[in-house]
Design a protein around this motif. Structure first.
Motif, PDB file in Angstrom:
ATOM      1  N   VAL A  57     -50.482   7.636 -60.487  1.00 19.03           N
ATOM      2  CA  VAL A  57     -51.209   7.964 -59.254  1.00 19.03           C
ATOM      3  C   VAL A  57     -50.575   7.323 -58.013  1.00 19.03           C
ATOM      4  CG1 VAL A  57     -53.381   8.389 -60.432  1.00 19.03           C
ATOM      5  CG2 VAL A  57     -52.862   6.090 -59.635  1.00 19.03           C
ATOM      6  N   TYR A  58     -49.354   6.780 -58.167  1.00 21.33           N
ATOM      7  CA  TYR A  58     -48.577   6.216 -57.062  1.00 21.33           C
ATOM      8  C   TYR A  58     -49.287   5.076 -56.338  1.00 21.33           C
ATOM      9  CZ  TYR A  58     -46.238  10.621 -57.994  1.00 21.33           C
ATOM     10  OH  TYR A  58     -45.620  11.670 -58.627  1.00 21.33           O
ATOM     11  N   GLN A  93     -61.093   6.819 -57.255  1.00 24.25           N
ATOM     12  CA  GLN A  93     -60.937   8.151 -56.678  1.00 24.25           C
ATOM     13  C   GLN A  93     -61.008   9.185 -57.793  1.00 24.25           C
ATOM     14  OE1 GLN A  93     -57.827   8.393 -53.837  1.00 24.25           O
ATOM     15  NE2 GLN A  93     -57.907  10.607 -53.688  1.00 24.25           N
ATOM     16  N   ALA A  94     -61.991  10.057 -57.718  1.00 21.00           N
ATOM     17  CA  ALA A  94     -62.245  11.031 -58.784  1.00 21.00           C
ATOM     18  C   ALA A  94     -61.100  12.035 -58.960  1.00 21.00           C
ATOM     19  CB  ALA A  94     -63.549  11.762 -58.508  1.00 21.00           C
ATOM     20  N   SER A  95     -60.307  12.250 -57.922  1.00 23.77           N
ATOM     21  CA  SER A  95     -59.212  13.229 -58.019  1.00 23.77           C
ATOM     22  C   SER A  95     -58.085  12.743 -58.943  1.00 23.77           C
ATOM     23  CB  SER A  95     -58.646  13.539 -56.637  1.00 23.77           C
ATOM     24  OG  SER A  95     -58.093  12.381 -56.066  1.00 23.77           O
ATOM     25  N   LEU A 100     -54.636  11.528 -64.998  1.00 20.04           N
ATOM     26  CA  LEU A 100     -54.768  10.477 -66.014  1.00 20.04           C
ATOM     27  C   LEU A 100     -55.201  11.065 -67.354  1.00 20.04           C
ATOM     28  CD1 LEU A 100     -56.452   7.749 -63.815  1.00 20.04           C
ATOM     29  CD2 LEU A 100     -54.116   7.723 -64.678  1.00 20.04           C
ATOM     30  N   LYS A 101     -56.073  12.062 -67.313  1.00 24.85           N
ATOM     31  CA  LYS A 101     -56.546  12.703 -68.539  1.00 24.85           C
ATOM     32  C   LYS A 101     -55.420  13.468 -69.220  1.00 24.85           C
ATOM     33  CE  LYS A 101     -60.013  13.874 -71.241  1.00 24.85           C
ATOM     34  NZ  LYS A 101     -60.627  12.901 -72.124  1.00 24.85           N
TER      35      LYS A 101
END
Length: 132
Positions: A57-58, A93-95, A100-101
């Motif tokens: 996610v950087y 952050q939900a985005s 990740l999934k």
């Protein structure tokens, strides 16, 4: 990441339990009061396992991690930390959840050592059978 935002999360693997605290910072990782490199005994693979969700996610140089971990061995602890960190990032952050999934960071590996059974030497190993 806002300056006062602190996110707590936990992860488990085998006998290891990790509590991850995600705070704004410069990318320091502290495990049980020691630097990650020192705690993991300079094991590059375990360190890579821990940093992978952040790199996905950087955010590797935008937040600090304070981790308390106990139980199990170093490899199990590293995977427990990885799960806890991934859960903390989805809370932040939900985005991030989709990436990740897809990489498998949000799936708990539920495999544990099988218990020893009565009359056997280990979980499934039986004593040698003698016909005569």
């Amino acid at each position: 990441m806002s300056q006062n935002q602190v996110i707590l999360s936990s992860g488990r693997r085998k006998a290891s339990v990790a509590q991850v605290k995600l705070v704004p910072g410069v990318g320091n990782i502290t495990i049980n009061g020691k630097s990650a490199n020192e705690y993991l005994q300079k094991d590059a693979l375990s360190l890579h396992v821990i940093e992978e969700p952040l790199k996905t996610v950087y955010l590797e140089d935008k937040c600090d991690l304070f981790i308390k971990v106990q139980g199990g061995g170093l490899k199990g602890q590293a995977k427990a930390i990885q799960l806890g960190l991934a859960r903390a990032l989805t809370t932040y952050q939900a985005s991030f959840r989709l990436n990740l999934k897809q990489k498998g960071f949000l799936t708990r590996d539920s495999r544990v050592k099988e218990r020893r059974k009565y009359g056997l030497k280990k979980a499934r190993k039986a004593p040698q059978f003698s016909k005569r």
